[in-house]
Design a protein around this motif. Sequence first.
Motif, PDB file in Angstrom:
ATOM      1  N   MET A  44       0.850  -1.181   0.000  1.00  8.02           N
ATOM      2  CA  MET A  44       0.000   0.000   0.000  1.00  8.02           C
ATOM      3  C   MET A  44       0.893   1.241   0.000  1.00  8.02           C
ATOM      4  O   MET A  44       1.943   1.253   0.625  1.00  8.02           O
ATOM      5  CB  MET A  44      -0.926  -0.009   1.226  1.00  8.02           C
ATOM      6  N   VAL A  45       0.448   2.277  -0.694  1.00  9.67           N
ATOM      7  CA  VAL A  45       1.208   3.520  -0.762  1.00  9.67           C
ATOM      8  C   VAL A  45       1.038   4.342   0.510  1.00  9.67           C
ATOM      9  O   VAL A  45       0.116   4.108   1.291  1.00  9.67           O
ATOM     10  CB  VAL A  45       0.781   4.374  -1.980  1.00  9.67           C
ATOM     11  N   ASP A  46       1.906   5.314   0.689  1.00 11.67           N
ATOM     12  CA  ASP A  46       1.832   6.217   1.829  1.00 11.67           C
ATOM     13  C   ASP A  46       0.755   7.266   1.537  1.00 11.67           C
ATOM     14  O   ASP A  46       0.933   8.139   0.693  1.00 11.67           O
ATOM     15  CB  ASP A  46       3.196   6.875   2.040  1.00 11.67           C
ATOM     16  N   ALA A  47      -0.355   7.183   2.238  1.00 12.13           N
ATOM     17  CA  ALA A  47      -1.497   8.067   1.993  1.00 12.13           C
ATOM     18  C   ALA A  47      -1.164   9.528   2.228  1.00 12.13           C
ATOM     19  O   ALA A  47      -1.826  10.408   1.664  1.00 12.13           O
ATOM     20  CB  ALA A  47      -2.682   7.651   2.867  1.00 12.13           C
ATOM     21  N   THR A  48      -0.128   9.816   3.007  1.00 15.58           N
ATOM     22  CA  THR A  48       0.237  11.213   3.251  1.00 15.58           C
ATOM     23  C   THR A  48       0.801  11.876   1.995  1.00 15.58           C
ATOM     24  O   THR A  48       0.897  13.093   1.923  1.00 15.58           O
ATOM     25  CB  THR A  48       1.251  11.349   4.403  1.00 15.58           C
ATOM     26  N   GLN A  49       1.166  11.088   0.998  1.00 16.04           N
ATOM     27  CA  GLN A  49       1.680  11.623  -0.266  1.00 16.04           C
ATOM     28  C   GLN A  49       0.555  12.057  -1.208  1.00 16.04           C
ATOM     29  O   GLN A  49       0.808  12.714  -2.208  1.00 16.04           O
ATOM     30  CB  GLN A  49       2.550  10.596  -0.975  1.00 16.04           C
ATOM     31  N   ILE A  50      -0.671  11.678  -0.900  1.00 11.30           N
ATOM     32  CA  ILE A  50      -1.814  12.023  -1.752  1.00 11.30           C
ATOM     33  C   ILE A  50      -2.274  13.431  -1.404  1.00 11.30           C
ATOM     34  O   ILE A  50      -2.643  13.695  -0.262  1.00 11.30           O
ATOM     35  CB  ILE A  50      -2.961  11.007  -1.581  1.00 11.30           C
ATOM     36  N   GLN A  51      -2.226  14.316  -2.371  1.00 11.96           N
ATOM     37  CA  GLN A  51      -2.554  15.714  -2.137  1.00 11.96           C
ATOM     38  C   GLN A  51      -3.940  16.059  -2.658  1.00 11.96           C
ATOM     39  O   GLN A  51      -4.421  15.458  -3.630  1.00 11.96           O
ATOM     40  CB  GLN A  51      -1.523  16.609  -2.801  1.00 11.96           C
ATOM     41  N   GLU A  52      -4.571  17.035  -1.986  1.00 13.74           N
ATOM     42  CA  GLU A  52      -5.873  17.527  -2.438  1.00 13.74           C
ATOM     43  C   GLU A  52      -5.750  18.027  -3.866  1.00 13.74           C
ATOM     44  O   GLU A  52      -4.736  18.606  -4.246  1.00 13.74           O
ATOM     45  CB  GLU A  52      -6.353  18.658  -1.536  1.00 13.74           C
ATOM     46  N   HIS A  53      -6.794  17.804  -4.637  1.00 11.20           N
ATOM     47  CA  HIS A  53      -6.911  18.242  -6.031  1.00 11.20           C
ATOM     48  C   HIS A  53      -6.013  17.468  -6.990  1.00 11.20           C
ATOM     49  O   HIS A  53      -5.893  17.841  -8.146  1.00 11.20           O
ATOM     50  CB  HIS A  53      -6.706  19.748  -6.172  1.00 11.20           C
ATOM     51  N   ALA A  54      -5.377  16.383  -6.511  1.00 17.21           N
ATOM     52  CA  ALA A  54      -4.599  15.534  -7.411  1.00 17.21           C
ATOM     53  C   ALA A  54      -5.571  14.765  -8.302  1.00 17.21           C
ATOM     54  O   ALA A  54      -6.654  14.377  -7.882  1.00 17.21           O
ATOM     55  CB  ALA A  54      -3.736  14.558  -6.611  1.00 17.21           C
ATOM     56  N   GLU A  55      -5.178  14.567  -9.542  1.00 14.78           N
ATOM     57  CA  GLU A  55      -5.996  13.790 -10.461  1.00 14.78           C
ATOM     58  C   GLU A  55      -5.851  12.308 -10.134  1.00 14.78           C
ATOM     59  O   GLU A  55      -4.753  11.829  -9.842  1.00 14.78           O
ATOM     60  CB  GLU A  55      -5.562  14.032 -11.908  1.00 14.78           C
ATOM     61  N   VAL A  56      -6.951  11.578 -10.179  1.00 14.37           N
ATOM     62  CA  VAL A  56      -6.953  10.129  -9.989  1.00 14.37           C
ATOM     63  C   VAL A  56      -7.185   9.516 -11.357  1.00 14.37           C
ATOM     64  O   VAL A  56      -8.165   9.844 -12.034  1.00 14.37           O
ATOM     65  CB  VAL A  56      -8.060   9.682  -9.006  1.00 14.37           C
ATOM     66  N   ILE A  57      -6.253   8.656 -11.788  1.00 14.16           N
ATOM     67  CA  ILE A  57      -6.367   8.025 -13.094  1.00 14.16           C
ATOM     68  C   ILE A  57      -6.331   6.513 -12.948  1.00 14.16           C
ATOM     69  O   ILE A  57      -5.726   5.975 -12.021  1.00 14.16           O
ATOM     70  CB  ILE A  57      -5.242   8.483 -14.051  1.00 14.16           C
ATOM     71  N   GLY A  58      -6.985   5.847 -13.878  1.00 21.83           N
ATOM     72  CA  GLY A  58      -6.954   4.393 -13.905  1.00 21.83           C
ATOM     73  C   GLY A  58      -5.624   3.906 -14.444  1.00 21.83           C
ATOM     74  O   GLY A  58      -4.808   4.696 -14.946  1.00 21.83           O
ATOM     75  N   ALA A  59      -5.390   2.605 -14.376  1.00 22.15           N
ATOM     76  CA  ALA A  59      -4.156   2.020 -14.900  1.00 22.15           C
ATOM     77  C   ALA A  59      -4.018   2.284 -16.396  1.00 22.15           C
ATOM     78  O   ALA A  59      -2.910   2.304 -16.927  1.00 22.15           O
ATOM     79  CB  ALA A  59      -4.144   0.513 -14.624  1.00 22.15           C
ATOM     80  N   VAL A  81      -9.029  14.235  -6.227  1.00 21.72           N
ATOM     81  CA  VAL A  81      -8.986  14.044  -4.781  1.00 21.72           C
ATOM     82  C   VAL A  81      -9.575  15.255  -4.063  1.00 21.72           C
ATOM     83  O   VAL A  81      -9.172  16.392  -4.311  1.00 21.72           O
ATOM     84  CB  VAL A  81      -7.536  13.815  -4.294  1.00 21.72           C
ATOM     85  N   ASP A  82     -10.542  15.003  -3.185  1.00 18.77           N
ATOM     86  CA  ASP A  82     -11.011  16.026  -2.249  1.00 18.77           C
ATOM     87  C   ASP A  82     -10.098  15.939  -1.031  1.00 18.77           C
ATOM     88  O   ASP A  82      -9.447  16.907  -0.669  1.00 18.77           O
ATOM     89  CB  ASP A  82     -12.477  15.791  -1.888  1.00 18.77           C
ATOM     90  N   HIS A  83     -10.028  14.752  -0.424  1.00 17.02           N
ATOM     91  CA  HIS A  83      -9.086  14.473   0.656  1.00 17.02           C
ATOM     92  C   HIS A  83      -9.111  12.982   0.963  1.00 17.02           C
ATOM     93  O   HIS A  83      -9.917  12.247   0.417  1.00 17.02           O
ATOM     94  CB  HIS A  83      -9.382  15.312   1.908  1.00 17.02           C
ATOM     95  N   VAL A  84      -8.196  12.569   1.832  1.00 15.86           N
ATOM     96  CA  VAL A  84      -8.143  11.171   2.267  1.00 15.86           C
ATOM     97  C   VAL A  84      -8.878  11.062   3.588  1.00 15.86           C
ATOM     98  O   VAL A  84      -8.671  11.857   4.502  1.00 15.86           O
ATOM     99  CB  VAL A  84      -6.681  10.687   2.420  1.00 15.86           C
ATOM    100  N   GLU A  85      -9.774  10.082   3.675  1.00 17.26           N
ATOM    101  CA  GLU A  85     -10.547   9.800   4.895  1.00 17.26           C
ATOM    102  C   GLU A  85     -10.293   8.362   5.290  1.00 17.26           C
ATOM    103  O   GLU A  85     -10.789   7.448   4.635  1.00 17.26           O
ATOM    104  CB  GLU A  85     -12.056   9.968   4.631  1.00 17.26           C
ATOM    105  N   GLY A  86      -9.504   8.165   6.325  1.00 17.83           N
ATOM    106  CA  GLY A  86      -9.215   6.798   6.761  1.00 17.83           C
ATOM    107  C   GLY A  86      -8.471   6.034   5.686  1.00 17.83           C
ATOM    108  O   GLY A  86      -7.397   6.436   5.259  1.00 17.83           O
ATOM    109  N   ASP A  87      -9.071   4.946   5.206  1.00 16.63           N
ATOM    110  CA  ASP A  87      -8.434   4.120   4.176  1.00 16.63           C
ATOM    111  C   ASP A  87      -9.069   4.324   2.805  1.00 16.63           C
ATOM    112  O   ASP A  87      -9.035   3.447   1.956  1.00 16.63           O
ATOM    113  CB  ASP A  87      -8.472   2.647   4.578  1.00 16.63           C
ATOM    114  N   ARG A  88      -9.662   5.520   2.595  1.00 16.61           N
ATOM    115  CA  ARG A  88     -10.325   5.818   1.323  1.00 16.61           C
ATOM    116  C   ARG A  88      -9.965   7.218   0.833  1.00 16.61           C
ATOM    117  O   ARG A  88      -9.687   8.114   1.628  1.00 16.61           O
ATOM    118  CB  ARG A  88     -11.841   5.754   1.462  1.00 16.61           C
ATOM    119  N   ILE A  89     -10.018   7.388  -0.475  1.00 13.63           N
ATOM    120  CA  ILE A  89      -9.866   8.698  -1.090  1.00 13.63           C
ATOM    121  C   ILE A  89     -11.261   9.218  -1.394  1.00 13.63           C
ATOM    122  O   ILE A  89     -12.045   8.542  -2.067  1.00 13.63           O
ATOM    123  CB  ILE A  89      -9.068   8.625  -2.407  1.00 13.63           C
TER     124      ILE A  89
END
Length: 86
Positions: free
Chosen positions: A1-16, A24-32
Amino acid sequence: MVDATQIQEHAEVIGADGVHVGTVDHVEGDRIKLTKKDSGAQVVEGKGRHEGHHHFISLGLVAAIEGGKVRLSANADVAVTFEEEA
């Protein structure tokens, strides 16, 4: 699993496959939590359009964080079927 602290607000989420899934709005627990403006942009087969509420993507689907983007381990059309609604 990746380090969730590296996920920034407004980052684009793309499929493989490189297709836009959401923002991204924000990270909540184990979900984006995705922004509302992107939630509902997809039409899920058999479920129609899901608008007016946030969607969540499990951190378990995150393959990497590259160049300010969150890349998922599933293609975009598959990833949206795993989204949870709020």
